[in-house]
Design an enzyme around this catalytic site. Structure first.
Site: not given
Ligand code: FAD
Ligand code: DHB
Length: 392
Positions: A72, A201, A293, A297, A386
């Site tokens: 992604h 998200y 979460p 990570k 990220y």
């Protein structure tokens, strides 16, 4: 029984460590409390950082991941009923994440270790560590009702968030940093077509929601819930109604409902144990630190620790150097605290907190989300954390 490095736990940390040691000619034995079938089927994380993918690929365990994983280049942040794309690939000079389930990583590592003659003792429960501050530490474990002993040069405590290895660091030397959040996630696996090419998200008045995937037919979805919620209070209809309410927007985008294959409630906390070593004992992964979460990570930090420890043990055995081992904890903690901050920040920005001060926090969260989606500098900060920082 004797080995060079005795490893407690066959999660990502223990398996990867054993694999990396083998590549340097160092022998290890893994003790794992559960069965092979159990560790290969427990549903957990799904996002691999660029660093983790590179490490697995460069060391010969990335073949299926490259073939079956989904790369992604971006994620969506959704709030006020609209999705905003963070183009991680462009913002980080071509880096990306790969969605590939943790239990698939486990399967690949177990297979590779066993094919190379590696020793993994399943259903072997480590019960105590001894002489960890001497050159001959031992691990006592229970297998088939008998207590046995593994003698080693070093012990790697890779036994997850309820680590018993951690207890062998003397209380006077140990510092525990912990934060419990008044939040939990309800996670489901659902048989339904994919609704988004990338993770979504979502921030909503009713709470956080996350849309992830496992395959074109199986979706991984999460809803913020209360930490004391029971699965019995979340029948399927309530789950789908809640996703519909939290994801609805002016663009008409929506996920597809389908049979729910699995449900779990996961609490949220941040935890760091310092130092991550004592004498000949080294803590690796969740045994030393737990993250909420939201930043994806946990698994990636476990892999990063395993690499640092494998390199340090390689320097000790193959070049007679002790400095990298002495610096193990300090080296790992730099990345651990960066990931702790990022995970706390993502969690704080995206969840509704029960103690919100008459909507003050909500206004701050919406301001922060707008800023991240409109400022290249702010978006770059999210993106580079990220996908995983190359150096910390
Ligand atoms: P673990 O994977 O926990 O492995 C530890 C192993 O040690 C286990 O197999 C255990 O059986 C074994 N063990 C424990 N005690 C003993 C003993 N005494 N003797 C022998 N063996 C022992 N992270 C994310 O980034 N995203 C997510 O969505 C996410 N979801 C999660 C959901 C759940 C339910 C849980 C529990 C964790 C989740 N995580 C998630 C975190 C992520 O999965 C962990 O960070 C990762 O598994 C850490 O790997 P590890 O090898 O350090 O520990
Ligand atoms: C997944 C889990 C996470 O914690 C996250 O932040 C993103 C995706 C997943 O399981 O796919």
């Amino acid at each position: 029984m004797r080995t060079q490095v005795g490893i407690v736990g066959a999660g990502p940390a223990g398996l990867l460590l054993s694999h990396l040691l083998h590549r340097q000619g160092i022998d290890s034995v893994i003790l794992e409390a559960r069965s092979r079938q159990a560790i290969e089927s427990t549903i957990r994380a799904g996002v691999l950082e660029q660093n983790t993918v590179d490490l697995l690929s460069e060391t010969g365990v990335g073949e299926r991941l490259q073939r079956e994983g989904f790369r992604h280049h971006g994620i969506f942040l959704r709030f006020n009923g609209r999705s905003h794309r963070i183009n991680m690939h462009e913002l980080t000079g071509g880096r990306a994440i790969t969605v590939y389930a943790q239990h698939e990583v486990i399967k690949d590592l177990v297979k590779t270790r066993l094919e190379a003659g590696g020793r993994i003792l399943f259903e072997a429960d480590a019960v105590s560590l001894h002489e960890v501050d001497t050159p001959r530490p031992t691990i006592r474990f229970r297998k088939d009702g008998q207590i046995e002993e593994l003698s080693c040069d070093f012990i790697a405590g890779c036994d997850g968030s309820h680590s018993m290895c951690r207890d062998s660091i003397p209380a006077g030397l140990l510092r525990v940093y912990e934060k419990i959040y008044p939040l939990a996630w309800l996670g489901i696996l659902a048989e339904a077509p994919r609704a988004s090419e990338e993770l979504v998200y979502t921030y909503h008045d009713r709470g956080f929601a996350l849309v992830s995937t496992r395959s074109p037919q199986i979706q991984r979805l999460y809803l913020q819930c209360a930490p004391n919620d029971q699965l019995s209070s979340w029948p399927d209809e309530r789950i789908w109604a809640e996703f519909h309410a939290r994801l609805a927007g002016e663009d008409g985008w929506m996920i597809h409902a389908g049979p729910i294959l699995e449900k779990v409630i996961v609490g949220m906390r941040s935890l760091v144990i310092e130092p991550m070593q004592h004498g000949r004992l080294f803590l690796v992964g969740d045994a030393a630190h737990v993250v909420p979460p939201t930043g994806a990570k946990g698994l990636n930090l476990a892999a990063a620790d395993a690499r640092v420890l494998a390199d340090a043990l390689g320097a000790w055995y193959n070049n007679g150097q002790s400095k990298p081992l002495e610096e193990y904890s300090a080296t790992c903690l730099r990345r651990v605290w960066r990931a702790q901050h990022f995970s706390w920040w993502m969690t704080s920005m995206l969840h509704r907190f029960p103690d919100d001060d008459h909507g003050f926090q909500q206004r701050l969260q919406l301001s922060q989300l707008s800023y991240v989606c409109s400022s290249r500098a702010a978006a770059t900060s999210l993106a580079e954390n990220y996908v995983g920082l190359e150096r910390v």
